[in-house]
Design an enzyme around this catalytic site. Structure first.
Site: not given
Ligand code: ASP
Length: 381
Positions: A94, A229, A247, A257, A280-281
């Site tokens: 990640s 992340t 991340t 993106r 994160t997410g």
């Molecule tokens: N927040 C991160 C993103 O959208 C991804 C993640 O945390 O898994 O790029």
């Protein structure tokens, strides 16, 4: 438009307004700055409870940052050095080296750092070929008047700063990407994973790897996009705070993106007088809600970190309206986690879906703690 294009009357009034504004700025700069009254709830400098928190993949990072701060390193340098351990770890798909690539099979990284005492930040987005994007973000903060550099220009900046370029795509990440590519559609020219003539080792990898099982869901709603992340935040004994988020972003994203991680206020935020939040997410949800900034503002209004994080989770759930982002009960079908640390040293991990954990290092040692959460995780099908 230059002044010479203004009609004379407009020019005179513009000039008068300009003079008035200059006078106001001059007056403001001469005004004695009123020192804020010391907060009764804060320890004396030197006596703040030293603490580092992070996402659950960050125990090595929190421990390292804690040790460095104990030896006198500033919080911003300590968190960047801490997350470097995870950025360099090929087993973490990640972050950094070994991160899952974009839809073209190229690893693109996002990172930001924020330094509480000076209220400064640096960030890079869609950066390729550099293993430690948080360190590049730190250089953006330290050496430039800018906050965010993106894409090829961020890479050129990193090169000029002496960062080595390397291929960040590990064989493991490449195979996960290849499986996704083969599995993606029966309307493109790629053969399905079980029809493609891959070598026996790759075939075995396809059969056994857990990320692949998660990706190989049958419908769009069930498709579990691997996310991950590391966010890391720190408070030192002087009451100085800093944080970083780094991340490889959403796996298989459209090239270019940019997620929440390098956007100040979305993927991280610190106000040295109040506290810090990072996430994160699903980054798009944080971009749409400026979640980390909003959480710090809630703490400013007096909410403890846990309540502030829960309120942000509720707000995100309320703001999620697109039907393809909702499950059959109207709940978001993605996850998000928040890591909150306030100036007094209180901390919390908060997740849309739980149970979930986050990492903490303080005088009691390094450990995972439970996140508060809004919804119970669905049973895996
Ligand atoms: N927040 C991160 C993103 O959208 C991804 C993640 O945390 O898994 O790029």
């Amino acid at each position: 438009m230059t002044d010479s294009h203004l009609p004379r009357r407009d020019f005179l009034s513009a000039a008068a307004a300009g003079l008035a504004a200059t006078a106001m700025v001059a007056e403001a700069s001469q005004r004695p700055r009123v020192a804020a009254a010391p907060r009764a709830d804060l320890p004396a400098p030197g006596e703040f409870p030293v603490k580092v928190i992070s996402s659950d993949n960050g125990q090595p990072a929190t421990q390292k940052a804690f040790e460095l701060m104990s030896a006198g390193t500033s919080p911003v340098d300590a968190v960047v050095a801490g997350v470097a351990l995870v950025e360099a770890d090929p087993s973490d798909t990640s972050v950094g080296y070994g991160g899952l690539p974009n839809e073209e099979g190229v690893v693109e990284l996002d990172a930001a750092v924020m330094d509480g005492p000076r209220h400064l930040a640096g960030a890079v987005a869609a950066l390729r070929n550099i293993k430690h994007p948080a360190q590049v973000a730190l250089q953006v903060m330290r050496l430039t008047d800018h906050v965010l550099l993106v894409g090829d220009a961020a890479l050129r900046f990193a090169r000029a700063m002496g960062f080595p370029e390397e291929n960040l795509l590990t064989e493991k990440a490449r195979k996960i990407w290849l499986h996704w590519k083969l599995h993606l559609s029966d309307q493109d020219d790629w053969l399905a994973p079980d029809q493609a003539d891959v070598d026996p080792e790759t075939a075995e990898f396809f059969r056994s790897h857990s990320v692949i099982r998660a990706v190989a869901a049958t419908s769009r709603a069930e498709f579990q996009r691997p996310t991950g992340t590391i966010h890391c935040a720190a408070l030192n004994a002087q009451g100085e705070m800093a944080c970083t988020t780094t991340t490889s972003g959403l796996a298989f994203k459209i090239p270019g993106r940019v997620g929440d991680s390098p956007i100040i206020g979305a993927g991280l935020y610190v106000d040295n007088e109040i506290g810090s939040c990072g996430s994160t997410g699903r980054g798009e949800a944080n971009l749409l809600n400026l979640s980390s900034f909003a959480a710090v503002e809630l703490m400013r209004s007096g909410m403890p970190p846990r309540d502030a994080g829960m309120e942000i989770c509720r707000r995100i759930a309320q703001h999620t309206r697109r039907p393809d982002l909702l499950d059959e009960q109207g709940r978001p079908n993605f996850d998000l986690k928040f890591y909150l640390l306030d100036k007094t040293g209180r901390h919390a991990g908060v997740s849309l879906y739980g149970p979930a954990k986050f990492a903490v290092t303080d005088a009691q040692g390094t450990r995972l703690e439970e996140c508060a959460f809004l919804y119970e995780k669905r049973e895996a099908k």
